[in-house]
Every structure is written in C-alpha cells, then in structure tokens.
Enzyme design. Structure first.
Site, PDB file in Angstrom:
ATOM      1  CG  HIS A 102      -0.282  -0.124   2.525  1.00 55.26           C
ATOM      2  ND1 HIS A 102       0.096  -1.348   3.014  1.00 55.26           N
ATOM      3  CD2 HIS A 102       0.078   0.790   3.457  1.00 55.26           C
ATOM      4  CE1 HIS A 102       0.656  -1.186   4.195  1.00 55.26           C
ATOM      5  NE2 HIS A 102       0.674   0.109   4.493  1.00 55.26           N
ATOM      6  CG  HIS A 104       0.800   5.461   4.225  1.00 53.56           C
ATOM      7  ND1 HIS A 104       0.034   5.367   5.363  1.00 53.56           N
ATOM      8  CD2 HIS A 104       1.561   4.336   4.198  1.00 53.56           C
ATOM      9  CE1 HIS A 104       0.333   4.238   6.012  1.00 53.56           C
ATOM     10  NE2 HIS A 104       1.258   3.599   5.319  1.00 53.56           N
TER      11      HIS A 104
HETATM   12  P1  AMP Z   1       1.882   0.463   7.355  1.00 52.90           P
HETATM   13  O1  AMP Z   1       1.696  -1.003   7.097  1.00 52.90           O
HETATM   14  O2  AMP Z   1       2.742   0.668   8.551  1.00 52.90           O
HETATM   15  O3  AMP Z   1       2.347   1.227   6.172  1.00 52.90           O
HETATM   16  O4  AMP Z   1       0.497   1.124   7.738  1.00 52.90           O
HETATM   17  C1  AMP Z   1      -0.733   0.492   7.724  1.00 52.90           C
HETATM   18  C2  AMP Z   1      -1.769   1.572   7.792  1.00 52.90           C
HETATM   19  O5  AMP Z   1      -3.035   0.962   7.704  1.00 52.90           O
HETATM   20  C3  AMP Z   1      -1.756   2.409   9.085  1.00 52.90           C
HETATM   21  O6  AMP Z   1      -1.639   3.773   8.744  1.00 52.90           O
HETATM   22  C4  AMP Z   1      -3.102   2.081   9.725  1.00 52.90           C
HETATM   23  O7  AMP Z   1      -3.657   3.198  10.365  1.00 52.90           O
HETATM   24  C5  AMP Z   1      -3.935   1.630   8.547  1.00 52.90           C
HETATM   25  N1  AMP Z   1      -5.006   0.689   8.821  1.00 52.90           N
HETATM   26  C6  AMP Z   1      -4.969  -0.403   9.610  1.00 52.90           C
HETATM   27  N2  AMP Z   1      -6.139  -1.061   9.566  1.00 52.90           N
HETATM   28  C7  AMP Z   1      -6.948  -0.369   8.718  1.00 52.90           C
HETATM   29  C8  AMP Z   1      -8.283  -0.534   8.244  1.00 52.90           C
HETATM   30  N3  AMP Z   1      -9.046  -1.555   8.638  1.00 52.90           N
HETATM   31  N4  AMP Z   1      -8.777   0.374   7.377  1.00 52.90           N
HETATM   32  C9  AMP Z   1      -8.005   1.425   6.969  1.00 52.90           C
HETATM   33  N5  AMP Z   1      -6.752   1.633   7.370  1.00 52.90           N
HETATM   34  C10 AMP Z   1      -6.216   0.750   8.234  1.00 52.90           C
END
Ligand code: AMP
Length: 138
Positions: A102, A104
């Site tokens: 993903h 951001h």
């Molecule tokens: P990262 O894997 O560290 O790049 O970040 C994962 C991101 O996913 C974080 O910013 C979380 O706040 C976000 N996140 C986790 N669960 C969910 C969800 N169910 N829906 C939307 N965002 C999520």
C-alpha cells in the site's frame, strides 16, 4: 517472507470488512486510513496480493502508481493542500504493519504537524465525509 491472504487489506478487498472508499478500478482500490496522520490521509492498494513493494510484480505497479497519482491529485484538491506526501513501508523494521502492498497519501499544508503512524482511530462519520470530499474531487 510470504504473502498472507488473511491480512486486513485482503479482507477489505474481499468485502469481509468495511472501508471508506475513495476510488476503485479493475486493478486498484483507495480508501481512508482509519488512523489518519493528517486530515485526508488515505491508502492505495493493488487488488493483486503482494506483501510489499519488494515482492510486487512490475505489472502490479503500473496501474497502482496511476491510482496513487489520481488520488493524490484529488486529495490535494479536496483538502486545499499545498502539497502531498506519499509514504510506503517495507517490512517491520521499516515500519510496515499491514502486509499487503500500500501507498499512503497525505495532503500537507505548510508547517503542518504529522500525527504518529498507526496512532488514534478517527471518527467514522468524519472519515465517511472526507472520503466523499475526495471522490467529489476525482
Ligand atoms: P503500514 O503497514 O505501517 O504502512 O500502515 C498500515 C496503515 O493501515 C496504518 O496507517 C493504519 O492506520 C492503517 N489501517 C490499519 N487497519 C486499517 C483498516 N481496517 N482500514 C483502513 N486503514 C487501516
């Protein structure tokens, strides 16, 4: 390191858990981050499963980056931002917490503070409204 199809973003893609969608096409999905670091923080994911950027196929990245650009432009417009920060983490040592590739997207204004990564849950009603703002700016 392998891809686990039970990660939370794979569940969102299968419709098993909800999200506040901002954009979807054949190859990609974009939705609001539930723990936003800035107002308008959203995520873009490919529909094909890869753990992160390191194991992704090139054919996954082309449509993914097109959606990153599309949603970044819309988020900048919707939030009247001065710029957009794009972040992407690979493996726990680099801060990755969800193991489905993903990007951001974070609309930024001059001098704006950024809240902690994966910090506090946002109000669902606010996220729904912000997703609509981004959809309207697409
Ligand atoms: P990262 O894997 O560290 O790049 O970040 C994962 C991101 O996913 C974080 O910013 C979380 O706040 C976000 N996140 C986790 N669960 C969910 C969800 N169910 N829906 C939307 N965002 C999520």
């Amino acid at each position: 390191m392998t891809y686990d199809p039970n990660n939370i973003f794979a569940k969102i893609l299968r419709g098993e858990i909800p999200c506040h969608k901002t954009y979807e096409d054949e190859h990609t999905l974009a939705f609001m981050d539930v723990m936003p670091q800035v107002e308008g923080h959203c995520l873009v994911i490919p529909k094909v499963g890869s753990r992160n950027l390191l194991d992704a196929e090139l054919s996954t990245l082309t449509p993914l980056m097109a959606t990153v650009q599309k949603v970044a432009r819309a988020a900048k417009t919707a939030f009247k931002a001065d710029g957009v920060q794009i972040r992407q983490y690979n493996e726990p040592a680099a801060g990755q917490t969800v193991f489905h590739l993903h990007f951001h997207i974070m609309p930024m204004n001059e001098g704006q503070a950024i809240r902690p990564h994966a910090g506090k849950m946002a109000d669902q009603g606010l996220l729904a409204k912000q997703a609509e703002m981004i959809r309207n700016a697409l």
